[in-house]
Design a protein around this motif. Structure first.
Motif, PDB file in Angstrom:
ATOM      1  N   THR A   6      -2.781   6.226   4.914  1.00  0.00           N
ATOM      2  CA  THR A   6      -2.223   6.787   3.681  1.00  0.00           C
ATOM      3  C   THR A   6      -3.179   7.770   3.025  1.00  0.00           C
ATOM      4  O   THR A   6      -2.763   8.846   2.573  1.00  0.00           O
ATOM      5  CB  THR A   6      -1.873   5.642   2.700  1.00  0.00           C
ATOM      6  OG1 THR A   6      -1.012   4.702   3.350  1.00  0.00           O
ATOM      7  CG2 THR A   6      -1.170   6.185   1.466  1.00  0.00           C
ATOM      8  N   ALA A  53      -4.119  -4.257   5.118  1.00  0.00           N
ATOM      9  CA  ALA A  53      -4.238  -3.345   3.978  1.00  0.00           C
ATOM     10  C   ALA A  53      -5.169  -2.179   4.305  1.00  0.00           C
ATOM     11  O   ALA A  53      -4.886  -1.022   3.967  1.00  0.00           O
ATOM     12  CB  ALA A  53      -4.741  -4.100   2.756  1.00  0.00           C
ATOM     13  N   LEU A  71      -8.464  -0.767  -1.589  1.00  0.00           N
ATOM     14  CA  LEU A  71      -7.204  -1.343  -1.106  1.00  0.00           C
ATOM     15  C   LEU A  71      -7.442  -2.534  -0.179  1.00  0.00           C
ATOM     16  O   LEU A  71      -6.679  -3.504  -0.180  1.00  0.00           O
ATOM     17  CB  LEU A  71      -6.387  -0.276  -0.399  1.00  0.00           C
ATOM     18  CG  LEU A  71      -5.841   0.831  -1.314  1.00  0.00           C
ATOM     19  CD1 LEU A  71      -5.267   1.976  -0.501  1.00  0.00           C
ATOM     20  CD2 LEU A  71      -4.797   0.277  -2.270  1.00  0.00           C
ATOM     21  N   ILE A  75      -2.151   7.003  -4.807  1.00  0.00           N
ATOM     22  CA  ILE A  75      -3.305   7.341  -3.978  1.00  0.00           C
ATOM     23  C   ILE A  75      -3.499   8.853  -3.937  1.00  0.00           C
ATOM     24  O   ILE A  75      -4.634   9.368  -4.003  1.00  0.00           O
ATOM     25  CB  ILE A  75      -3.125   6.760  -2.558  1.00  0.00           C
ATOM     26  CG1 ILE A  75      -3.165   5.231  -2.609  1.00  0.00           C
ATOM     27  CG2 ILE A  75      -4.196   7.283  -1.605  1.00  0.00           C
ATOM     28  CD1 ILE A  75      -2.774   4.557  -1.308  1.00  0.00           C
ATOM     29  N   VAL A  97     -10.043   3.319   0.494  1.00  0.00           N
ATOM     30  CA  VAL A  97      -9.812   2.347   1.559  1.00  0.00           C
ATOM     31  C   VAL A  97     -10.469   1.011   1.219  1.00  0.00           C
ATOM     32  O   VAL A  97      -9.873  -0.063   1.385  1.00  0.00           O
ATOM     33  CB  VAL A  97     -10.321   2.886   2.908  1.00  0.00           C
ATOM     34  CG1 VAL A  97     -10.236   1.804   3.983  1.00  0.00           C
ATOM     35  CG2 VAL A  97      -9.530   4.110   3.335  1.00  0.00           C
ATOM     36  N   ALA A 118      -4.073   1.670   4.591  1.00  0.00           N
ATOM     37  CA  ALA A 118      -4.746   2.519   3.609  1.00  0.00           C
ATOM     38  C   ALA A 118      -5.409   3.717   4.286  1.00  0.00           C
ATOM     39  O   ALA A 118      -5.396   4.837   3.749  1.00  0.00           O
ATOM     40  CB  ALA A 118      -5.775   1.710   2.841  1.00  0.00           C
ATOM     41  N   VAL A 128       0.832  -1.207   0.000  1.00  0.00           N
ATOM     42  CA  VAL A 128       0.000   0.000   0.000  1.00  0.00           C
ATOM     43  C   VAL A 128       0.865   1.255   0.000  1.00  0.00           C
ATOM     44  O   VAL A 128       0.627   2.208  -0.759  1.00  0.00           O
ATOM     45  CB  VAL A 128      -0.956  -0.005   1.209  1.00  0.00           C
ATOM     46  CG1 VAL A 128      -1.728   1.315   1.283  1.00  0.00           C
ATOM     47  CG2 VAL A 128      -1.924  -1.171   1.119  1.00  0.00           C
ATOM     48  N   THR A 185       1.656   5.327  -2.556  1.00  0.00           N
ATOM     49  CA  THR A 185       1.204   6.580  -1.938  1.00  0.00           C
ATOM     50  C   THR A 185       0.987   7.674  -2.988  1.00  0.00           C
ATOM     51  O   THR A 185      -0.021   8.402  -2.943  1.00  0.00           O
ATOM     52  CB  THR A 185       2.225   7.043  -0.892  1.00  0.00           C
ATOM     53  OG1 THR A 185       2.372   6.022   0.096  1.00  0.00           O
ATOM     54  CG2 THR A 185       1.760   8.327  -0.216  1.00  0.00           C
TER      55      THR A 185
END
Length: 413
Positions: free
Chosen positions: A401, A394, A325, A308, A322, A398, A301, A305
């Motif tokens: 992140t 995850a 992921l 994302i 979220v 997530a 994950v 970044t």
């Protein structure tokens, strides 16, 4: 979320996992190895416990029928608390549908002599034909042959005892023991064979003979106990309740029924030791697997970044990211768990085809096969735990992140 929506997000998550095949493959392999490690460790522990249980039940019988004094106290003379009318009890026990066989047992001690030397023996009178048919190869015959019902006044000696007496198949010996009246009696016997139980200390004292010969030496018709062998381990407690219901009072004798576990002192001691060993080993393996798998999912994950951040800049909602992921973690965890289960099954099957021997445990002279037990509940629990771990790891990473400011996420290296 509708079914079509769920299917759309699953397709999207699957496509994302295939975009970077190297990263996804590494995550799947880490999860697979962790799953296989847990399954193999758990299967080995389960096989060890099952083997000890089967060994204990095969030694005494799933149930043991005797008088309460036989279980609780010591004897002043041999068979002081023995069973009367064992044949009638045996027939009544065989009427139970779960009972496969009932084996009489006459346990006594005394001396065995070759004429020049005498030594202490621990002797057991058995029904030879039924004993070896039901128990299978519970000892290793090193010379000669096993006992036979049609050959009275024969014995089998442990290897250590045979060496001490310089006895071989065909050698004549004399058994000396106290009778049920306290008098000393002697009986000439012939050695049919020698054997090894795998426990050197036992082989230095153990003597097997048939029930009739033991009763002739002790001048009695009693037996020490009856070992009840059932169709399967799961029948033990129900059968004990049924037998105890009518065995509470038979004529003038009150009888008690104990299970193999009540008689298995060695099993309980080893189980207590193995619980600590396997518990500590399982905890260490579990912690390592959890951290390795969680770290692999986290890195999968974190490496995305900037991606994302780009999706956030384009207006993608945090909850959607979220969820996507977490679904990727679910897919990767499921693939890794299934691959690990297949790997564990392959190792389990390979050990059946190409058996490996474990070294002898303390107190024994022979090893035992290394095998892995297959238990559907264990597999289901481990696979579910690994999939849940991957998806949870995850999702947690997530959440952190996607919460980063978009400029910071875009600048991540």
């Amino acid at each position: 979320m509708t079914f079509n929506g769920t299917r759309h997000w699953l397709r999207f998550a699957a496509a994302n996992t295939l975009r970077n095949r190297r990263r996804s493959l590494a995550t799947v392999l880490v999860t697979a190895l962790g799953t296989a490690a847990l399954l193999l460790a758990g299967g080995f522990a389960l096989f060890t416990y099952q083997s000890l249980e089967q060994l204990s039940a095969r030694t005494t019988g799933h149930l043991v029928l005797a008088t309460p004094a036989q279980f609780d106290g010591s004897e002043d003379v041999p068979l002081q608390h023995g069973l009367d009318d064992a044949d009638a009890l045996r027939q009544r026990l065989l009427a139970d549908p779960a009972v496969r066989q009932v084996l009489p047992r006459v346990a006594f001690s005394g001396l065995v002599s070759n004429g020049d030397k005498s030594t202490v023996m621990m002797a057991v009178g058995i029904d030879p034909d039924a004993e070896f048919a039901v128990k299978g190869p519970f000892l290793t015959v090193s010379a000669g042959r096993v006992l036979s019902t049609g050959r009275p006044q024969e014995v089998m000696l442990g290897e250590g005892l045979a060496r001490s007496l310089k006895a071989a198949p065909g050698t004549g010996l004399t058994l000396l023991a106290s009778t049920t009246e306290g008098a000393l009696n002697a009986l000439d016997v012939t050695v049919a064979g020698t054997f090894s139980t795998g426990v050197p200390d036992v082989d230095q004292r153990l003597v097997y003979t048939d029930v009739a010969t033991a009763q002739k030496l002790l001048v009695t018709k009693r037996v020490t106990s009856l070992g009840v062998f059932l169709d399967r381990m799961a029948s033990t407690l129900p059968a004990q309740q049924r037998v105890q219901a009518w065995a509470g009072q038979i004529g003038t004798q009150a009888l008690r029924v104990q299970t193999w576990l009540d008689e298995a002192f060695f099993y309980r001691s080893v189980q207590a030791l193995y619980n600590r060993i396997f518990g500590a080993l399982g905890l260490v393996i579990s912690v390592i697997v959890v951290f390795v798998v969680a770290n692999a999912m986290a890195m999968a994950v974190i490496e995305r970044t900037r991606e994302i951040g780009t999706l956030r800049a384009l207006g993608t909602q945090r909850s959607h990211l979220v969820g996507s992921l977490a679904l990727e973690g679910l897919l990767l965890g499921s693939a890794g768990a299934l691959l690990g289960a297949l790997l564990a099954l392959a190792v389990t099957g390979l050990l059946l085809v190409l058996p490996l021997q474990m070294p002898p445990p303390p107190g024994r002279s022979v090893g035992y096969p290394l095998q892995i037990a297959f238990d559907p509940l264990l597999y289901a629990a481990v696979l579910a735990a690994m999939v849940l771990l991957a998806a949870t790891a995850a999702a947690l990473v997530a959440r952190r992140t996607v919460a980063l400011p978009v400029p910071q996420a875009l600048a991540h290296v």
